[in-house]
Design a protein around this motif. Structure first.
Motif, PDB file in Angstrom:
ATOM      1  N   UNK A 117       1.165  -0.997   0.003  1.00 15.68           N
ATOM      2  CA  UNK A 117      -0.108  -0.130  -0.073  1.00 15.68           C
ATOM      3  C   UNK A 117       0.794   1.360   0.340  1.00 15.68           C
ATOM      4  N   UNK A 118       2.246   1.172   0.289  1.00 16.68           N
ATOM      5  CA  UNK A 118       2.724   2.089   0.144  1.00 16.68           C
ATOM      6  C   UNK A 118       3.208   2.914  -0.693  1.00 16.68           C
ATOM      7  N   UNK A 175       0.215   8.736   2.008  1.00 23.73           N
ATOM      8  CA  UNK A 175       0.257   7.316   1.852  1.00 23.73           C
ATOM      9  C   UNK A 175       1.022   6.638   2.651  1.00 23.73           C
ATOM     10  N   UNK A 176       2.137   7.332   3.303  1.00 24.89           N
ATOM     11  CA  UNK A 176       2.532   6.376   3.552  1.00 24.89           C
ATOM     12  C   UNK A 176       2.570   5.987   4.596  1.00 24.89           C
ATOM     13  N   UNK A 198      -0.560   7.104   6.491  1.00 28.44           N
ATOM     14  CA  UNK A 198      -1.818   6.144   6.545  1.00 28.44           C
ATOM     15  C   UNK A 198      -2.113   4.512   6.185  1.00 28.44           C
ATOM     16  N   UNK A 199      -0.337   4.180   5.320  1.00 31.44           N
ATOM     17  CA  UNK A 199      -0.750   2.779   4.974  1.00 31.44           C
ATOM     18  C   UNK A 199       0.135   1.558   6.063  1.00 31.44           C
ATOM     19  N   UNK A 239       5.005   3.236  -6.775  1.00 30.45           N
ATOM     20  CA  UNK A 239       4.774   2.425  -5.892  1.00 30.45           C
ATOM     21  C   UNK A 239       5.527   1.564  -6.597  1.00 30.45           C
ATOM     22  N   UNK A 298      -6.395  -2.072   0.090  1.00 31.22           N
ATOM     23  CA  UNK A 298      -5.503  -1.204   0.683  1.00 31.22           C
ATOM     24  C   UNK A 298      -6.229  -0.565   2.222  1.00 31.22           C
ATOM     25  N   UNK A 310      -7.730   2.556   1.595  1.00 32.46           N
ATOM     26  CA  UNK A 310      -7.001   4.050   1.307  1.00 32.46           C
ATOM     27  C   UNK A 310      -7.233   4.056  -0.043  1.00 32.46           C
ATOM     28  N   UNK A 319      -5.561   7.446  -2.593  1.00 34.92           N
ATOM     29  CA  UNK A 319      -5.049   9.195  -2.168  1.00 34.92           C
ATOM     30  C   UNK A 319      -5.469  10.478  -2.791  1.00 34.92           C
TER      31      UNK A 319
END
Lengths: 606, 698
Positions: A48-49, A200-201, A203-204, B549, B589, B591, B593
């Motif tokens: 997810x990161x 995002x990181x 949150x993940x 990613x 996941x 979520x 962004x």
């Protein structure tokens, strides 16, 4: 202040109170669940990161810590870092009341002076309570962040004078209160980070920890809190016993080593790490007394938590790999880490680069010292590079990009008894996934020109080190480039008579009048089309090279790991023919004569 | 006119056959013939012909399709006896295969040995040339140097050449020219070219896949050619279809370019069969578990499909990045050896295999295994036929071995020792399933389980219970499930082309061009294989990720038949795919962004064709009635020993109901109905097990 905190955080913790009896099978099943949950948490984050360093380099390490702050279970990751989270979490536990810990809470910490590794290593953790509201376990997840909000992008500053230059230090901060995200604190973290991907990181990381907490709750529901506590106690006890059993079989004695780092980031030379591994019966003490403590040293201050982690990661590689990785390891080993030295610095020292060096030299020193008695498991679990070449530029919208240089390479993959060094790096880094040309060039204005292994850069030995690669890169736009070179004067050390690896080297502006060979640290502006050339150090050799099977040397020459010249010079093997014609043969008569002479000179017996 | 189709799966011990005549299925098993596996194929086909009252020739003339799963590629990698292989690559990059992007299988074990090199460094040669990320030639191919390198390979007796240069998926001119030169200078050599085998980034994945392809290609090609020849000699007139790792089948012609696609296809057949069974029985989300003698294979089916993923697929220590049905393997089977290591009871990964096998096989095995443990527990019996009546189990020496190797070190009784082995293997399997679902947004409790393989149904219900699953399917065809699966697998071509671009900046024309090329390629192979164009369905999808990613998500875009154009690409296309990606990210996941723009990494197309696959059913229209046990014996089904009813499977028919604790002995397997569970034979004659507290009993 920090010494006192360190002493308190490392005080031996008691087993958890429980009235349950536990059998070995149930305890092992619960440990299996812990490992699986950690794996799930790490995978969740990895997928997810958004930062390459997390999802590509796999710098993420999940662990489970018990209510007393003891390490109860770990998963895949980087061994050194898997052992770091507990101290950070212990600091959080000290303010259990003050911070009103409760179900659904998630915290973060990264402060080296409060149990943390270095600032980029954020540990995010969440408590697990049973139905009576008692704290049972803590799910922790540590991951390396691409930026920390300090003076330089990325968090690594070759000239940082204190921790504050490196970024935001967080002893403990609540991110989620009773299941609800605290947008104020999360916004603060995001504001103090240069990288847009950080939001995002984080949150993940939060959602990954939440998933682990949920799984642990189900596990407790199923087995009961008492049984889980008993299993944790049992497994920690078992690990201590098994580790001590191995130590009992080691001959009593003091095994010493001293490992040197070329210089700190401002050129103070010969930074020393001292190790004395003292074996007495089933007791092992790692005494690091004598390690450097010069106050003028810059950026070679390893944090206390990292010193413990790196020492333990090396030890864990030197005992049976199926011993469970938990607090029992620390219970079985005493560490003497001198206060005020580079291995337990005074408060507020910068910490980022110290987590490379002298951190890895701590592990290397353990390996060298114990190689005397544990030849089969002696392989330094290290990365001897100072820093790769980090290249930083801006895109046409003015957004920063950074090629962190975690490229495919071979470095420091050393031999051990019976096995040549192989692959890209030591086993401990086997979960890292290195960056590819096609991915990097599609993102950044760079052109990779070369990254093959260089003949003769692996240390010669009865078992030889893997050569290091030469990574040549051209930048296609004006950029900043940052690097720090070590292991040039003191490369990775050969073991038990094996040769050292070839040293690292690094050149900027190759082929131009401005070409320079980099010694120490450098932050430079490079024009478009500048070429950088980074020779990674190889792996070290094991036992004397004249003992290597000549047939194996011949094969090495055919594969260009070793040159014809080095075969003769280091291995005493005389070859005829050429690699191009694939007709290499051993001249046995000449080889036997030469080897006899070399053995006599070196005093080596077969 | 009746439809005849034959599914064939070659395993280590048995070659399995499933004959479909319209909707009817007949099963057959014959011993494999390892020296020439096509012999067993012909033997088995003869048997099927006899069953139908035909000569082999008349029978094969009637057969519409033979669909075949084979482990020949896997065996080549297990035995490491592939071709003498060489690699030509971009100068400066010949070590990718050896460096493995840093990957090592064990981070704690410094004694882990390197994989045996399929291409040693002396046969990996760089050639001056360079293409950049947008396909521009940065450095032209140096043909002189290339010739020299090729001759150096020739000198080393190279039989198969892999060619893989940087960014060849963007511009394949250099690879094409290199392959021409190889064909000129080494006309006998097999050639594998990366832009044909796997035209996508990044380089390590492509090089490794191409190298493995080159290594297995000559053996696979020889095997398939020989088999096709034998089939044709005996009267078969249609194309042989071969199972791929993606779970689809395709013609030999298609696979000629990339035989690596059949690697790991054995388990894929079972999974595809499982998907069809699941859909028929109203369980489109499935966990398939296959427990045989040495391993426990797990896979997940979602919405009736077994998702095939390209990417980080390691097989036999090499990365093979073609789309593969995700089957994870744990070294836990009936033959897994149970032992105590420093006070810890461990099961596997060493296995007694089929020779000598478990102690109770009486073939000289003397280490306790899982099969021996479940014999002590009474789940198996030495009084009933085993493995279709081929032999009987024996308790001789079993107790003694458990006493010595397990009970004594653990200070417990033999029965407790066996029970602990059962617990440990159960826990291992449960953890393994959790690892398979890890990070994929799947909670096992939302799935039904489908169990097959000789030992799968022994453990299925208890496993299901631990995972929170309350329904287990055990098809009557489970002993030959992979052959069955081959019958249900659709012909398919699953390919991808790299195209890395911010989603909002996508060049629509370029996208169309990629898809059109992929579709034309599929069109060619399908048409050549005799499929009608209107039968061919195209699934269009894109791979996307957020910048930074490493792993992409596949996002479905559209599905339509091949005769329709790409009209789904309209003015709002970019917004549409971004939204689709955000939904997928949220689902996987938890979520997405907001406001961050994803990038496209690849264009993917799956072409499939409809086939007359057998229909399954799964209702419960027959009135339920309690079955009568044939006998009782003492057995421990997790709650201590008790007198347990034993049912003879072949006498049970639709509507029969067996409440746990009970054991059903089938011809090739044993189904354990654990306490709290009930087994019901459905209309199709398959077993369905339910956790009673959740099953609404009619």
């Amino acid at each position: 202040m920090s010494y006192e905190i360190n002493r308190r955080l490392t005080t031996k913790r008691q087993p958890l109170p429980t009235s349950a009896e536990i059998d070995a099978v149930t305890a092992s099943i619960i440990n299996g669940s812990f490992e699986t949950i950690c794996f799930e948490v790490a995978m969740h984050l990895g997928r997810a990161a958004s930062s390459a360093i997390i999802n590509q380099s796999n710098e993420r390490d999940a662990s489970i810590i018990d209510a007393h702050g003891r390490l109860a279970g770990v998963s895949v990751g980087i061994p050194q870092l898997l052992f770091i989270s507990p101290l950070c979490v212990r600091w959080g536990l000290e303010s259990f009341e003050q911070d009103e810990w409760g179900p659904g809470d998630i915290f973060v910490g990264n402060d080296p002076d409060h149990g943390g590794g270095h600032l980029p290593d954020y540990t995010v953790y969440g408590p697990v309570f049973d139905n009576d509201g008692k704290l049972i376990l803590i799910q922790a997840l540590q991951a390396h962040q691409g930026d920390t909000g300090g003076k330089d992008p990325g968090g690594f500053s070759v000239d940082a004078k204190d921790i504050f230059a490196e970024g935001l230090a967080i002893p403990v901060l609540k991110l989620v209160h009773r299941g609800k995200k605290r947008l104020d604190t999360i916004a603060l973290l995001i504001r103090n980070n240069r990288l847009p991907s950080f939001a995002g990181d984080i949150s993940a990381m939060i959602s990954a920890v939440q998933s682990g907490v949920k799984s642990l709750q189900l596990l407790i529901d199923r087995h009961s809190a008492d049984v889980v506590r008993a299993a944790v106690n049992f497994n920690i006890q078992k690990t201590e016993e098994r580790f001590r059993d191995e130590v009992t079989n080691w001959p009593d004695g003091e095994y010493r080593s001293k490992v040197l780092i070329d210089a700190d980031t401002v050129g103070n030379p010969d930074v020393e790490v001292h190790m004395n591994c003292i074996v007495r019966g089933n007791n092992l003490t790692l005494d690091m007394t004598g390690s450097d403590a010069r106050p003028e040293l810059m950026n070679v201050w390893n944090t206390f938590s990292n010193t413990r982690g790196y020492a333990m990661a090396q030890l864990a590689s030197m005992v049976s790999p199926d011993i469970l990785k938990n607090e029992g390891l620390f219970n079985a080993v005493e560490m003497v880490i001198p206060e005020g030295s580079i291995l337990q610095p005074p408060p507020n020292k910068p910490a980022a680069l110290g987590s490379f060096h002298p951190a890895v030299e701590v592990g290397e020193a353990v390996c060298i010292a114990l190689s005397e008695i544990l030849p089969e498991r002696s392989s330094p679990q290290v990365y001897k590079l100072g820093m790769p070449n980090a290249i930083i530029g801006q895109d046409d919208k003015g957004r920063m990009w950074m090629d962190q240089g975690v490229d495919v390479r071979a470095s420091d993959a050393s031999a051990t008894q019976g096995i040549d060094g192989w692959g890209a790096m030591c086993s401990g880094l086997g979960n890292l996934v290195l960056a590819t040309v096609e991915d990097a060039e599609s993102r950044f204005p760079v052109l990779n020109i070369h990254r093959e292994m260089t003949t003769d850069t692996g240390g010669a030995g009865r078992w030889r080190g893997q050569p290091g690669t030469l990574n040549i890169k051209q930048v296609l736009a004006p950029v900043s480039a940052m690097t720090w070179m070590v292991s040039q004067k003191y490369p990775l050390r050969g073991l038990r008579g094996g040769d050292d690896a070839a040293p690292y080297s690094n050149r900027f502006n190759v082929g131009t009048p401005e070409e320079i060979e980099i010694k120490g640290s450098l932050f430079a502006q490079l024009p478009a089309n500048a070429i950088t050339s980074y020779q990674y150090g190889g792996g070290a050799g094991f036992e004397d090279a004249v003992l290597r099977d000549p047939e194996a040397v011949k094969e090495d020459v055919l594969d260009e790991y070793v040159s014809v010249h080095a075969a003769r010079r280091h291995y005493g093997v005389v070859l005829t023919g050429s690699v191009e014609n694939v007709d290499i043969e051993i001249d046995w008569t000449a080889t036997n004569i030469l080897r006899e002479k070399m053995r006599a000179e070196k005093g080596v017996t077969a | 006119m009746s439809i005849y189709r034959v599914g064939i799966d070659i395993g280590g011990t048995f070659t399995d056959f499933a004959l479909q005549i319209n909707d009817d299925i007949k099963l057959h098993k014959t011993l494999s013939t390892p020296e020439d596996r096509s012999v067993a194929v012909i033997n088995g086909l003869k048997h099927l012909a006899e069953m139908e009252g035909f000569s082999l020739e008349d029978f094969l003339k009637k057969v519409d399709a033979i669909i075949h799963g084979t482990t020949v590629a896997d065996n080549t990698l297990i035995e490491m006896n592939g071709a003498v292989t060489g690699l030509l690559t971009t100068e400066g990059f010949r070590d990718e295969l050896e460096l493995r992007r840093g990957f090592k299988e064990d981070i704690w074990d410094v004694r882990l040995k390197p994989p045996i090199p399929i291409i040693p460094r002396r046969r990996r040669l760089g050639v001056p040339e360079r293409v950049t990320f947008d396909g521009t030639v940065h450095k032209p191919l140096d043909e002189e140097a290339a010739r020299k390198a090729i001759l150096r390979l020739k000198k080393q007796g190279v039989e198969s050449v892999a060619i893989a240069t940087l960014f060849s998926y963007e511009n394949s001119a250099h690879e094409k020219r290199l392959s021409e030169l190889v064909r000129e200078l080494m006309p006998e050599a097999h050639v594998s070219v990366s832009h044909e085998v796997l035209p996508k980034s990044p380089e390590f994945e492509r090089v490794s896949t191409t190298a493995v392809n080159a290594y297995v290609a000559p053996r696979v090609t020889l095997y398939l050619d020989r088999l096709v020849q034998r089939l044709h000699e005996n009267g078969y007139q249609n194309e042989l279809l071969v199972m791929q790792a993606s779970g689809g089948v395709m013609t030999r012609e298609y696979l000629r370019g990339s035989p690596v696609r059949i690697l790991a296809s054995g388990p894929a057949g079972g999974v595809v069969g499982g998907a069809n069974v699941g859909v028929a029985k109203g369980a489109p989300n499935l966990l398939c578990v296959d427990m045989g003698g040495t391993s426990y294979d797990m896979s997940i089916i979602r919405n009736g499909a077994a998702p095939a993923q390209p990417g980080w697929n390691w097989h036999h220590r090499y990365l093979v990045s073609v789309p593969m049905v995700q089957v994870e393997t744990l070294g836990a089977g009936g033959g897994s050896i149970c032992h105590v290591n420093k006070g810890v009871l461990q099961v596997g990964p060493q296995s007694a295999g089929s020779a000598p096998g478990p102690i109770c096989y009486g073939n000289g095995g003397n280490r306790p295994t899982i099969t021996d443990a479940i014999l002590i527990l009474g789940l198996l019996s030495d009084e009933s036929d085993f493995a279709g009546g081929s032999f009987r189990l024996s308790k001789d020496g079993v107790r003694k071995a458990f006493e010595e190797h397990i009970a004594k070190p653990l200070n417990c009784s033999v029965e407790e020792a066996a029970f602990n082995c059962w617990r440990v293997v159960n826990a291992n399997m449960t953890q393994a399933v959790r690892r398979v679902t890890a990070g994929k947004g799947t909670d096992p409790k939302d799935l039904a389980m489908l169990a097959y393989g000789g030992n799968g149904p022994v453990f299925a219900a208890i496993q299901a219970q631990e995972l929170g699953i309350d329904r287990v399917l055990v098809p009557k065809t489970s002993p030959t499930f992979s052959a069955m699966g081959a019958l249900t697998a659709a012909p398919s071509i699953d390919e991808e082309r790299s195209y890395i671009v911010p989603a909002a900046a996508v060049d629509i024309e370029k996208l169309k061009e990629h898809w059109t090329k992929l579709v034309n390629r599929a069109d060619k192979f399908f048409t050549e294989a005799g499929f009608k164009r209107e039968q061919i369905i195209i699934h269009y999808s894109l791979n996307l990720r957020y910048p930074g990613q490493n792993w992409s998500l596949t996002v479905d875009v559209d599905t339509r038949d091949i005769t329709q154009n790409l009209s789904f690409i309209d003015a709002d296309f970019c917004q549409f795919i971004i939204r689709r990606f955000e939904e997928a990210h949220e689902k996987e996941y938890g979520h997405f962004r907001e406001g961050e723009e994803p990038e496209i990494t690849g264009v993917r197309m799956v072409a499939t064709a409809d086939i007359p696959k057998p229909r399954f059913s799964g209702g419960f229209n027959v009135k339920e009635v309690d079955a009568t046990p044939s006998k009782y014996r003492s057995a421990n089904l997790g709650e201590g020993f008790g007198n347990t009813p034993i049912f003879h499977g072949p006498t049970l028919s639709p509507g029969h109901r067996v409440a746990g604790p009970a054991i059903i002995e089938e011809t090739f397997t044993t189904i354990v109905v654990y306490p709290g569970w009930v087994a019901i034979v459905d209309d199709a004659g398959d077993y369905q097990l339910f956790n009673k507290k959740n099953k609404k009993l009619n």
